[in-house]
Design a protein around this motif. Sequence first.
Motif, PDB file in Angstrom:
ATOM      1  N   UNK A 181       4.887  68.359 -26.134  1.00  0.00           N
ATOM      2  CA  UNK A 181       5.313  68.213 -27.521  1.00  0.00           C
ATOM      3  C   UNK A 181       4.417  68.997 -28.463  1.00  0.00           C
ATOM      4  N   UNK A 182       4.955  69.538 -29.529  1.00  0.00           N
ATOM      5  CA  UNK A 182       6.324  69.387 -30.030  1.00  0.00           C
ATOM      6  C   UNK A 182       7.356  70.181 -29.251  1.00  0.00           C
ATOM      7  N   UNK A 183       6.908  71.211 -28.512  1.00  0.00           N
ATOM      8  CA  UNK A 183       7.785  71.918 -27.578  1.00  0.00           C
ATOM      9  C   UNK A 183       6.986  72.170 -26.308  1.00  0.00           C
ATOM     10  N   UNK A 196       4.829  68.696 -40.315  1.00  0.00           N
ATOM     11  CA  UNK A 196       4.173  67.668 -39.499  1.00  0.00           C
ATOM     12  C   UNK A 196       4.754  67.619 -38.089  1.00  0.00           C
ATOM     13  N   UNK A 197       3.864  67.500 -37.113  1.00  0.00           N
ATOM     14  CA  UNK A 197       4.264  67.406 -35.717  1.00  0.00           C
ATOM     15  C   UNK A 197       3.828  66.061 -35.167  1.00  0.00           C
ATOM     16  N   UNK A 198       4.623  65.490 -34.283  1.00  0.00           N
ATOM     17  CA  UNK A 198       4.303  64.174 -33.741  1.00  0.00           C
ATOM     18  C   UNK A 198       4.386  64.215 -32.228  1.00  0.00           C
ATOM     19  N   UNK A 199       4.091  63.083 -31.609  1.00  0.00           N
ATOM     20  CA  UNK A 199       4.175  63.008 -30.155  1.00  0.00           C
ATOM     21  C   UNK A 199       5.565  62.588 -29.706  1.00  0.00           C
ATOM     22  N   UNK A 200       6.513  62.466 -30.635  1.00  0.00           N
ATOM     23  CA  UNK A 200       7.882  62.136 -30.273  1.00  0.00           C
ATOM     24  C   UNK A 200       8.506  63.316 -29.542  1.00  0.00           C
ATOM     25  N   UNK A 201       9.102  63.087 -28.361  1.00  0.00           N
ATOM     26  CA  UNK A 201       9.690  64.204 -27.628  1.00  0.00           C
ATOM     27  C   UNK A 201      10.697  64.970 -28.466  1.00  0.00           C
ATOM     28  N   UNK A 209      13.149  73.061 -34.761  1.00  0.00           N
ATOM     29  CA  UNK A 209      11.851  73.546 -35.215  1.00  0.00           C
ATOM     30  C   UNK A 209      11.924  75.050 -35.438  1.00  0.00           C
ATOM     31  N   UNK A 210      11.769  75.502 -36.682  1.00  0.00           N
ATOM     32  CA  UNK A 210      11.902  76.936 -36.972  1.00  0.00           C
ATOM     33  C   UNK A 210      10.751  77.745 -36.398  1.00  0.00           C
ATOM     34  N   UNK A 211      11.036  78.989 -36.084  1.00  0.00           N
ATOM     35  CA  UNK A 211      10.039  79.913 -35.552  1.00  0.00           C
ATOM     36  C   UNK A 211       9.498  80.778 -36.676  1.00  0.00           C
ATOM     37  N   UNK A 212       8.180  80.906 -36.746  1.00  0.00           N
ATOM     38  CA  UNK A 212       7.548  81.829 -37.690  1.00  0.00           C
ATOM     39  C   UNK A 212       7.438  83.186 -36.983  1.00  0.00           C
ATOM     40  N   UNK A 254       4.025  75.077 -37.565  1.00  0.00           N
ATOM     41  CA  UNK A 254       3.161  73.937 -37.303  1.00  0.00           C
ATOM     42  C   UNK A 254       2.327  74.060 -36.053  1.00  0.00           C
ATOM     43  N   UNK A 255       2.449  75.164 -35.310  1.00  0.00           N
ATOM     44  CA  UNK A 255       1.669  75.334 -34.093  1.00  0.00           C
ATOM     45  C   UNK A 255       0.182  75.450 -34.408  1.00  0.00           C
ATOM     46  N   UNK A 256      -0.618  74.651 -33.724  1.00  0.00           N
ATOM     47  CA  UNK A 256      -2.061  74.755 -33.839  1.00  0.00           C
ATOM     48  C   UNK A 256      -2.556  74.709 -35.269  1.00  0.00           C
ATOM     49  N   UNK A 257      -3.523  75.547 -35.575  1.00  0.00           N
ATOM     50  CA  UNK A 257      -4.086  75.591 -36.917  1.00  0.00           C
ATOM     51  C   UNK A 257      -3.227  76.412 -37.872  1.00  0.00           C
ATOM     52  N   UNK A 258      -2.217  77.107 -37.337  1.00  0.00           N
ATOM     53  CA  UNK A 258      -1.307  77.855 -38.193  1.00  0.00           C
ATOM     54  C   UNK A 258      -0.539  76.930 -39.118  1.00  0.00           C
TER      55      UNK A 258
END
Length: 341
Positions: A52-54, A162-167, A173-176, A332-336
Amino acid sequence: MWGVKLPAGTPIVTAVFGIQHDPSRDNSTLINIFDSLIVNQPARIENLEQDNPVPTRVWLTYWPSTAAYQKWWTSEPVASFWGSLPDDAGVYREILTMPPGKTQHGTSITDRPSGMAPLGKFESILDKSGYWGCYYDRMSDVNKRESKLPTPVTKKPTRTHPLSITPSTGSNLPIRRGRIQLPTLPDNIAFVVEGQDHGLILPEEKEHWLENFDQLTTNWICDLVEAGPEKGILDSRLCYRPDSGTYKDADSPPRELSFNDKVQLFYFLDMEAMQKFGRENAGHVKLRREFAQSYGPKGVMTELPGQLRLWVETSILKGKDMECEYVGCIEGTGLMGLNWG
């Protein structure tokens, strides 16, 4: 407990690489190519998966020096691979450089080394364990007063997505697109790696763990993941080694923690944010207290030859020593995913 004494005067590199492979894109080719480029290169690789998130293939790697990392990174095959990534690749790197005196590794087992352990030699840290502030005391070059100051930011960071541990399937989720290289980050960010391995745990030890510590540990990790930047937890990743098998029902959420060998990665605003959250979390306080009672002197587990492997690494980073690049990753990936206001 055992620590690792690193060679003095030589900064080490912890490099985190990830390739996202959510259902909307098959990145198996990129994963296989990168895996062939990095295998046998660093001193240690933790080969992990993140759900997660992907779904994301994660390489947590350890290099004995900046020169060793740069020699690999600037080699023609690696430079060609990275330079040819498409703008929706779903690939990232986070390169963390730190002096040996501003990082620490603690483990319960020495015959199954993890993380940065191969970079140095084991030494006893029994006299620097089990109390608040022990991580500071294991770092020889840390100016404790300076490191305990709040990270110098004008506003607390927030997450734009915001990202969560919900599958998640990743479909929403949009791609940058493109290459995102973060500017210099604030000083004193704390990078924390926590690992647990139940693969060789004995039946009596497993029973005691499941009865007394498993739910407390799960609750603590989930609390960290769900807390977010407003409480000083900038990013959290639950990872595991897929081929390690499971020690409990894999349907118990979160699924990642059911595997024998799992690793959690955390970025904290600073060490004080980490310790403050730990002190204020009632479940964590109980976990620390009862674990010390069970595994400490005259504890119920001291007479068993325990095979539970626990390890933790904590590093205090200068902003200039963090190099982060995200190529076509989800928002929302990592520190990005942070907005420093």
